[in-house]
Design an enzyme around this catalytic site. Sequence first.
Site, PDB file in Angstrom:
ATOM      1  N   GLY A   2      15.658  32.652  60.125  1.00  0.00           N
ATOM      2  CA  GLY A   2      16.283  33.807  60.751  1.00  0.00           C
ATOM      3  C   GLY A   2      15.401  35.032  60.748  1.00  0.00           C
ATOM      4  O   GLY A   2      14.169  34.957  60.751  1.00  0.00           O
ATOM      5  N   CYS A   3      16.038  36.206  60.691  1.00  0.00           N
ATOM      6  CA  CYS A   3      15.350  37.463  60.949  1.00  0.00           C
ATOM      7  C   CYS A   3      14.293  37.815  59.917  1.00  0.00           C
ATOM      8  O   CYS A   3      13.365  38.558  60.220  1.00  0.00           O
ATOM      9  CB  CYS A   3      16.381  38.592  61.055  1.00  0.00           C
ATOM     10  SG  CYS A   3      17.522  38.398  62.458  1.00  0.00           S
ATOM     11  N   TYR A   4      14.405  37.319  58.681  1.00  0.00           N
ATOM     12  CA  TYR A   4      13.382  37.660  57.695  1.00  0.00           C
ATOM     13  C   TYR A   4      12.261  36.625  57.626  1.00  0.00           C
ATOM     14  O   TYR A   4      11.416  36.664  56.721  1.00  0.00           O
ATOM     15  CB  TYR A   4      13.986  37.881  56.299  1.00  0.00           C
ATOM     16  CG  TYR A   4      14.858  36.772  55.764  1.00  0.00           C
ATOM     17  CD1 TYR A   4      14.322  35.562  55.338  1.00  0.00           C
ATOM     18  CD2 TYR A   4      16.237  36.945  55.645  1.00  0.00           C
ATOM     19  CE1 TYR A   4      15.123  34.563  54.820  1.00  0.00           C
ATOM     20  CE2 TYR A   4      17.051  35.955  55.128  1.00  0.00           C
ATOM     21  CZ  TYR A   4      16.488  34.758  54.714  1.00  0.00           C
ATOM     22  OH  TYR A   4      17.285  33.763  54.213  1.00  0.00           O
TER      23      TYR A   4
END
Length: 358
Positions: free
Chosen positions: A151-153
């Site tokens: 995901g985003c990280y």
Amino acid sequence: MPDVAAYLNAIGIAVPDHDIHHAFIAWAQGRIADARPAKLFARMAARSGIEHRWSVLDRTSVGGSPVAAEGFYARPELPGTGERMALYAEAAPTLGIAAIDALGAQVPIQGITHFVVASCTGFVAPGVDQIIARRIGLSPSVERLLIGFMGCYAAVAALRTARHIVRSDPAARVLVLCVELSTLHLQAVSEIEPLLAMLQFGDGAAAALVSAAPQGFAIGQPFATTLPDSEGLIRWDVTDSGFAMHLSGEVPARIAAGLADPDFAAAATGGRAPAEIDAWAVHAGGRSILDAVEHSLGLAPAALAASRGVLADNGNMSSATLMFVLARLLAGPPVRDGVALAFGPGLAAEGFGFRSVG
């Protein structure tokens, strides 16, 4: 053995040329039957802080969007996961190579020894890393790593991995790529929360060179922490019609509550006090998330200007977003003590410190 520093030398970015943001808003608005939630969606869309989101999906023959007549999603039943993944296998390498070309216009990228790719919006085997390595002519001996579904990280994980490689092998030249095609995963829903989640996401790619050459940003100590009892707040569900994104409306409040806790705040900033930090690269996950970080840490209104600019111009591009923010900061004034911070499934916060050199 002396301690070896790793440096983020440069970042190249790329987005498609098809802006689908306003077409999506009109499509979503038409799916909400009741007037009250429809008005709420319109108000939230206007306050989203997003002006553009870009998609790899083709325009129609008359220039229409993917949800217009003849568009990719203009059918009684939306495309299945297989059809979406076939598009990913074609479009992700093309967009990723565009970002690598943009990187190569800034710094020499010959002699790459390692290739780290992060992508959570598609699957293909051979992997997107192998496809791109072959197309850009990387040596078969280059060591590859594919980071998927974080995901985003995931950009933090990719840059952290590159840092570890360079610190263990000072001669390493690590090519890092984040490439995400979130617009392949439109869902046929009419509830306001998933529509608002889809409102955030666009496509983009960013490529970076990490090496022991003192240029750009020195990458400092990584850090990570997780909010307790938060694992259901951000989620990707693999369905027969693409990946369904679940982004709870509770996320900003939970982040704000976490950052109000001194222990969590210290863990989420690598132990730095906000007043000591002169540059913030916060993942542009949405306006309300950026507001939560700003208010909870007591930051000045201009502190997250780079993140808000990326959100306005591109929306949330999952793992690529943080790299876009770092690219803006690289082009700006020197950084004495910066923090890169991203939130994602878990609900986890991951990041690292950075500072300018040269």
